[in-house]
Design a protein around this motif. Structure first.
Motif, PDB file in Angstrom:
ATOM      1  N   ASP A  48       0.811  -1.219   0.000  1.00  0.00           N
ATOM      2  CA  ASP A  48       0.000   0.000   0.000  1.00  0.00           C
ATOM      3  C   ASP A  48       0.844   1.269   0.000  1.00  0.00           C
ATOM      4  N   ARG A  49       2.164   1.098   0.109  1.00  0.00           N
ATOM      5  CA  ARG A  49       3.038   2.282   0.115  1.00  0.00           C
ATOM      6  C   ARG A  49       3.130   2.924  -1.253  1.00  0.00           C
ATOM      7  N   TRP A  50       2.782   2.167  -2.301  1.00  0.00           N
ATOM      8  CA  TRP A  50       2.866   2.683  -3.658  1.00  0.00           C
ATOM      9  C   TRP A  50       1.493   3.175  -4.112  1.00  0.00           C
ATOM     10  N   ARG A  51       1.479   4.229  -4.913  1.00  0.00           N
ATOM     11  CA  ARG A  51       0.229   4.799  -5.419  1.00  0.00           C
ATOM     12  C   ARG A  51       0.359   5.114  -6.905  1.00  0.00           C
ATOM     13  N   ALA A  54       3.283   4.638 -10.036  1.00  0.00           N
ATOM     14  CA  ALA A  54       4.382   3.958  -9.346  1.00  0.00           C
ATOM     15  C   ALA A  54       3.941   2.567  -8.894  1.00  0.00           C
ATOM     16  N   GLN A  55       2.713   2.475  -8.382  1.00  0.00           N
ATOM     17  CA  GLN A  55       2.199   1.179  -7.936  1.00  0.00           C
ATOM     18  C   GLN A  55       2.056   0.223  -9.119  1.00  0.00           C
ATOM     19  N   SER A  56       1.565   0.732 -10.225  1.00  0.00           N
ATOM     20  CA  SER A  56       1.398  -0.090 -11.417  1.00  0.00           C
ATOM     21  C   SER A  56       2.751  -0.564 -11.951  1.00  0.00           C
ATOM     22  N   ALA A  57       3.717   0.330 -12.032  1.00  0.00           N
ATOM     23  CA  ALA A  57       5.053  -0.021 -12.525  1.00  0.00           C
ATOM     24  C   ALA A  57       5.733  -1.019 -11.591  1.00  0.00           C
ATOM     25  N   TYR A  58       5.600  -0.772 -10.293  1.00  0.00           N
ATOM     26  CA  TYR A  58       6.204  -1.683  -9.314  1.00  0.00           C
ATOM     27  C   TYR A  58       5.576  -3.078  -9.423  1.00  0.00           C
ATOM     28  N   GLY A  59       4.265  -3.133  -9.466  1.00  0.00           N
ATOM     29  CA  GLY A  59       3.570  -4.416  -9.546  1.00  0.00           C
ATOM     30  C   GLY A  59       3.938  -5.180 -10.807  1.00  0.00           C
TER      31      GLY A  59
END
Length: 94
Positions: A48-51, A54-59
């Motif tokens: 949940d730290r990513w939004r 950034a969250q999409s790229a990280y995932g």
């Protein structure tokens, strides 16, 4: 099984067995390293730290890394099985 003493002492056979044994040990080490690396890749959705982007790229990156490690693990396992089979075949032939 009849063992031919000449084949037991054949330098080429001994060298091949030594090379296959060394390869098997190297593959076992590589497999262990890959499995440790795979265990360190988080499963599922990113934290949940990513939004947003950034969250999409990280995932996406985590899923891709996991898939690539899975492929590498499968390839090394296959190579290890084939090497072990080759060693067993050589041993059965004397």
């Amino acid at each position: 099984m009849i063992l031919d003493s000449a084949s037991l002492l054949d330098p080429a056979q001994l060298e091949a067995r030594h090379a296959l044994s060394a390869q098997l040990a190297t593959l076992a080490r590589a497999l262990a390293q890959l499995e440790r690396a795979r265990a360190g890749v988080p499963p599922g959705a990113p934290s949940d730290r990513w939004r947003g982007p950034a969250q999409s790229a990280y995932g996406s990156s985590v899923r891709q890394l996991g898939a690539q490690l899975d492929q590498a693990i499968d390839a090394v396992r296959s190579a290890k099985r084939c090497t072990a089979r080759a060693l067993a075949t050589m041993a059965s032939r004397g």
